[in-house]
Design a protein around this motif. Sequence first.
Motif, PDB file in Angstrom:
ATOM      1  N   GLN A 147       0.804  -1.220   0.000  1.00 13.48           N
ATOM      2  CA  GLN A 147       0.000   0.000   0.000  1.00 13.48           C
ATOM      3  C   GLN A 147       0.841   1.277   0.000  1.00 13.48           C
ATOM      4  OE1 GLN A 147      -3.999  -0.769   2.218  1.00 13.48           O
ATOM      5  NE2 GLN A 147      -2.428  -1.949   3.268  1.00 13.48           N
ATOM      6  N   SER A 185      -7.573  -4.643   0.631  1.00 15.43           N
ATOM      7  CA  SER A 185      -8.627  -5.045   1.555  1.00 15.43           C
ATOM      8  C   SER A 185      -8.776  -6.550   1.379  1.00 15.43           C
ATOM      9  CB  SER A 185      -9.917  -4.286   1.230  1.00 15.43           C
ATOM     10  OG  SER A 185     -10.272  -4.450  -0.133  1.00 15.43           O
ATOM     11  N   ARG A 230      -9.144   2.916 -12.765  1.00 17.74           N
ATOM     12  CA  ARG A 230      -9.209   2.209 -11.474  1.00 17.74           C
ATOM     13  C   ARG A 230      -9.285   0.714 -11.751  1.00 17.74           C
ATOM     14  NH1 ARG A 230     -14.554   3.724  -8.991  1.00 17.74           N
ATOM     15  NH2 ARG A 230     -15.374   2.151 -10.393  1.00 17.74           N
ATOM     16  N   GLN A 256      -0.923  12.437  -2.167  1.00 18.51           N
ATOM     17  CA  GLN A 256      -2.308  12.049  -2.420  1.00 18.51           C
ATOM     18  C   GLN A 256      -2.555  11.869  -3.907  1.00 18.51           C
ATOM     19  OE1 GLN A 256      -3.779  11.346   0.242  1.00 18.51           O
ATOM     20  NE2 GLN A 256      -2.574  12.531   1.700  1.00 18.51           N
ATOM     21  N   GLU A 296      -8.167  14.568  -7.808  1.00 19.40           N
ATOM     22  CA  GLU A 296      -9.287  14.279  -8.715  1.00 19.40           C
ATOM     23  C   GLU A 296      -8.964  14.773 -10.130  1.00 19.40           C
ATOM     24  OE1 GLU A 296     -13.208  16.550  -8.601  1.00 19.40           O
ATOM     25  OE2 GLU A 296     -13.717  14.643  -7.669  1.00 19.40           O
ATOM     26  N   ASN A 309     -16.804  -3.770   4.072  1.00 20.82           N
ATOM     27  CA  ASN A 309     -16.375  -4.175   2.737  1.00 20.82           C
ATOM     28  C   ASN A 309     -17.522  -4.825   1.976  1.00 20.82           C
ATOM     29  OD1 ASN A 309     -13.352  -3.778   2.427  1.00 20.82           O
ATOM     30  ND2 ASN A 309     -13.409  -4.860   4.385  1.00 20.82           N
ATOM     31  N   LEU A 339     -13.947  -0.571  -0.113  1.00 24.90           N
ATOM     32  CA  LEU A 339     -12.725  -1.363   0.037  1.00 24.90           C
ATOM     33  C   LEU A 339     -11.915  -0.739   1.175  1.00 24.90           C
ATOM     34  CD1 LEU A 339     -12.638  -1.043  -3.692  1.00 24.90           C
ATOM     35  CD2 LEU A 339     -12.195  -3.345  -2.822  1.00 24.90           C
ATOM     36  N   GLN A 340     -11.831  -1.443   2.298  1.00 26.82           N
ATOM     37  CA  GLN A 340     -11.196  -0.884   3.487  1.00 26.82           C
ATOM     38  C   GLN A 340      -9.729  -1.251   3.545  1.00 26.82           C
ATOM     39  OE1 GLN A 340     -15.107  -1.946   5.957  1.00 26.82           O
ATOM     40  NE2 GLN A 340     -13.441  -1.370   7.333  1.00 26.82           N
ATOM     41  N   ALA A 352      -5.567   0.069   4.783  1.00 25.56           N
ATOM     42  CA  ALA A 352      -4.930   0.618   5.976  1.00 25.56           C
ATOM     43  C   ALA A 352      -4.973   2.137   5.883  1.00 25.56           C
ATOM     44  CB  ALA A 352      -3.483   0.133   6.059  1.00 25.56           C
ATOM     45  N   LYS A 371      -6.815   4.176   4.639  1.00 26.79           N
ATOM     46  CA  LYS A 371      -7.576   4.747   3.520  1.00 26.79           C
ATOM     47  C   LYS A 371      -8.711   3.785   3.195  1.00 26.79           C
ATOM     48  CE  LYS A 371      -4.275   7.862   2.877  1.00 26.79           C
ATOM     49  NZ  LYS A 371      -4.432   9.268   3.288  1.00 26.79           N
ATOM     50  N   VAL A 416     -11.468   3.091   0.172  1.00 28.92           N
ATOM     51  CA  VAL A 416     -11.852   3.485  -1.181  1.00 28.92           C
ATOM     52  C   VAL A 416     -13.354   3.264  -1.354  1.00 28.92           C
ATOM     53  CG1 VAL A 416     -11.610   2.969  -3.647  1.00 28.92           C
ATOM     54  CG2 VAL A 416      -9.591   2.971  -2.162  1.00 28.92           C
ATOM     55  N   ALA A 440     -15.615   3.039  -4.473  1.00 29.52           N
ATOM     56  CA  ALA A 440     -15.508   2.931  -5.930  1.00 29.52           C
ATOM     57  C   ALA A 440     -16.920   2.861  -6.495  1.00 29.52           C
ATOM     58  CB  ALA A 440     -14.716   1.676  -6.298  1.00 29.52           C
ATOM     59  N   SER A 442     -14.318   7.651  -8.104  1.00 23.37           N
ATOM     60  CA  SER A 442     -13.806   7.064  -6.864  1.00 23.37           C
ATOM     61  C   SER A 442     -13.657   8.143  -5.809  1.00 23.37           C
ATOM     62  CB  SER A 442     -12.413   6.439  -7.072  1.00 23.37           C
ATOM     63  OG  SER A 442     -12.425   5.431  -8.037  1.00 23.37           O
ATOM     64  N   HIS A 487     -10.000   9.440   3.852  1.00 28.65           N
ATOM     65  CA  HIS A 487      -8.772   9.493   4.649  1.00 28.65           C
ATOM     66  C   HIS A 487      -9.118   9.229   6.112  1.00 28.65           C
ATOM     67  CE1 HIS A 487      -6.623  11.117   1.175  1.00 28.65           C
ATOM     68  NE2 HIS A 487      -7.674  11.891   0.984  1.00 28.65           N
ATOM     69  N   VAL A 500      -4.843  14.236   7.162  1.00 28.42           N
ATOM     70  CA  VAL A 500      -4.512  14.602   5.778  1.00 28.42           C
ATOM     71  C   VAL A 500      -4.617  16.117   5.655  1.00 28.42           C
ATOM     72  CG1 VAL A 500      -6.896  14.359   4.952  1.00 28.42           C
ATOM     73  CG2 VAL A 500      -5.000  14.027   3.348  1.00 28.42           C
ATOM     74  N   PRO A 557      -6.376  20.900  -2.301  1.00 28.97           N
ATOM     75  CA  PRO A 557      -5.797  22.074  -2.958  1.00 28.97           C
ATOM     76  C   PRO A 557      -6.788  22.807  -3.860  1.00 28.97           C
ATOM     77  CG  PRO A 557      -5.060  20.074  -4.035  1.00 28.97           C
ATOM     78  CD  PRO A 557      -5.868  19.647  -2.857  1.00 28.97           C
ATOM     79  N   THR A 575     -13.651  20.277  -5.788  1.00 28.30           N
ATOM     80  CA  THR A 575     -13.717  19.011  -6.522  1.00 28.30           C
ATOM     81  C   THR A 575     -15.170  18.605  -6.778  1.00 28.30           C
ATOM     82  OG1 THR A 575     -13.808  17.742  -4.476  1.00 28.30           O
ATOM     83  CG2 THR A 575     -11.626  18.152  -5.387  1.00 28.30           C
ATOM     84  N   MET A 583     -16.148  15.252  -6.403  1.00 23.93           N
ATOM     85  CA  MET A 583     -16.509  14.192  -5.449  1.00 23.93           C
ATOM     86  C   MET A 583     -16.169  14.562  -3.999  1.00 23.93           C
ATOM     87  SD  MET A 583     -18.018  12.003  -7.336  1.00 23.93           S
ATOM     88  CE  MET A 583     -18.203  10.615  -6.206  1.00 23.93           C
ATOM     89  N   GLY A 584     -15.651  15.762  -3.775  1.00 26.04           N
ATOM     90  CA  GLY A 584     -15.385  16.210  -2.413  1.00 26.04           C
ATOM     91  C   GLY A 584     -14.095  15.645  -1.847  1.00 26.04           C
ATOM     92  N   TRP A 585     -13.754  16.158  -0.687  1.00 31.74           N
ATOM     93  CA  TRP A 585     -12.535  15.782   0.038  1.00 31.74           C
ATOM     94  C   TRP A 585     -13.026  15.125   1.324  1.00 31.74           C
ATOM     95  CZ3 TRP A 585      -7.738  15.472  -1.551  1.00 31.74           C
ATOM     96  CH2 TRP A 585      -6.669  15.515  -0.649  1.00 31.74           C
TER      97      TRP A 585
END
Lengths: 344, 308
Positions: free
Chosen positions: A52, A203, A217, A316, A319, B50, B164-165, B167, B169, B171, B173, B180, B184, B188, B192, B195, B197-199
């Motif tokens: 990871q 996972s 992805r 990171q 997007e 999951n 999807l869990q 370590a 992070k 995801v 999807a 995606s 976090h 974090v 910057p 977006t 899909m947001g942060w």
Amino acid sequence: MNDRYKAGTLLLAGAIGVLVATYGSLPTSTNAQQADAAWTQTRTAWGDPDLQGVWRYEGAIPLERPARFAGRESLTDEEVAQIQKVEEEQAAQRLAGAEGAAVARRSVGESPIRGNEYNSFWQDHGRPRQVSKQTSLVVDPRDGRIPYTPDAKKANERASARYGVGPYESFLDPDTGERCLTDGVTALMWQGPNGGHNRIVQSPGFVTILHEEYLDRRIIPVDGRAHGSIRQWLGNAVGKWEGDSFVVDTTNFIDRTNYEWAAIFTRPSETLHLVERFKRTSANSMEYRITVEDPATFVKPWTAVIPITRLGDDTQIYEYACHEGNYAMTNLLAGGRVDAAKKR
Amino acid sequence: MRTWIAVVGAAIMTGFAAWMLFPTSARPQAEGDAAPYTAPRTADGKPDLNGIWQAVNTANYDIQAHPARPALALLPAPPRSGSPGNTRATPVELASPAVRPFGAVGGVPAGEGVVEGGEIPYQPWAAAKKKENAEHWLERDPEIKCFMPGVPRATYLPYPFQILQGANKIVFAYEFAGASRTIHMDPVGDSPAPTWMGWSRGRWDGDTLVVEVTDFNEETWFDRAGNFHSEELKVTERYTPASPHHLLYEATIEDPKVFTRPWKLSMPLYRRFERGKQLLEYKCVEFVEELMYGHLGVVDPATGQRNK
């Protein structure tokens, strides 16, 4: 979105490892060396090797062997030192804001795309690329060259000639990257127009790779299942562990050989078959090996071995809203109409 | 023309098929439903979320309660017919010509809504804009253009998504548009830029995954009914395991520029537990190019003819 043109230009030029500003930072080399000396393969909570993090190719090795190194698989220490010196000089030139040959990028004059200097801000102004003895990422065939079929070779030349030039008569004329579709799965782990950043997340039963560009992805099942039968752009992948190596076998790609590709070697067809091996070699490095087989494009399978680097934990994946902001498409087609009107 | 009808139609049919298969209402779960259940744990001791999940409701048509209607796009003012003095019945809702060929396939199924209390507390100007959005759905809904759907809409689009869990992070999807999110779970820095899909910053509250989502742009919608937000949107999501096969999803919506107070939507999410189920590609950029660019080139690929 001229950055994508620049990206493709670099892909075609075989200039590997487009260095783009990274928000994160690498450990210093001293820290990395200390970490590596004490490194053993870490494991997930359920016992799989842990891959990871955010990974990226940071090397200076070209995909195919340059003509000047024909017949040689590795460089001498003197040659390595010479290339190292050049890389460091170029990095310093980038920091100083230079353009063109001084930073090993095409100069504005050389570029088929006018106004290309705009794109320099996408490029990394910091780290020199990593130099090693390998003369090409392609290790098989032994000549370090991709074994294209005669037709694919022609298609590649055609793609080069069209790039940034057109004609752009409809949305089918720009390449798949300019259309915000993908640059293809073959180069996903080690290339990408804006830096080739990949986050690997594990996972139970899955290894997921988030590739920054084009939102590509891959969710790779690691539970012994057979290949699914649905054809897809990124194919259908199944993974397994062989010792500490993660082995991914991908088939059932969709046929998109009819589209324009910036680099032909990344295009999917129904006969494409990929075998990839990921093996972590230290805390911050991994050997990525990919074998590409596709009679639609290559006369025989070829294999590349690519050293990739783990970036700092604060790196990171951002997007990549390519399609949402694809003003380039509208502008290209407007330009195409102007060109067509002139010819009348 | 034909292609974009097909695109819209495909989206409609997907939603309609899901509704036909599982005509379960989207009524928010009663308070007690989730309480007695304890989620299984992952190898590192976290609640195990999951899996592949999907909403089964009509929220993507309209997050508020809505009766069935003949089409997503209606004629704004059907003309009165008949001769003077004739008392012939007058239709009040007719499909717009753009979507009329779909007939019953293109209809909008009724739904009880997923907004707690039923009302969305728009400021007066924003209520007017919502209405205008609805009237211009066909030109304005970002879903039609295959744009990233934003949050919370990604959750209840008629497509599955996978959790999807990893370590530190997690995801999320989504099948639609291949969008995606990285949640976090470790500290974090700030996003910057705004977006789609947001942060997302996550934490565990007992068995519940709580995600605070910020740094949105103002481009995404909540549904096909024109419900919208500004770049000041903040979404606080709660994913609570409620049985081996369902999660309770709650999203608190805050946006002081558009709403007069925070409001909340909630719904169950169902596990897709078909054997070997995988998240598949829905790379819809390719599906909307003719709609968005077909008329702009020298040649239209749909006809092979030169554009005028």
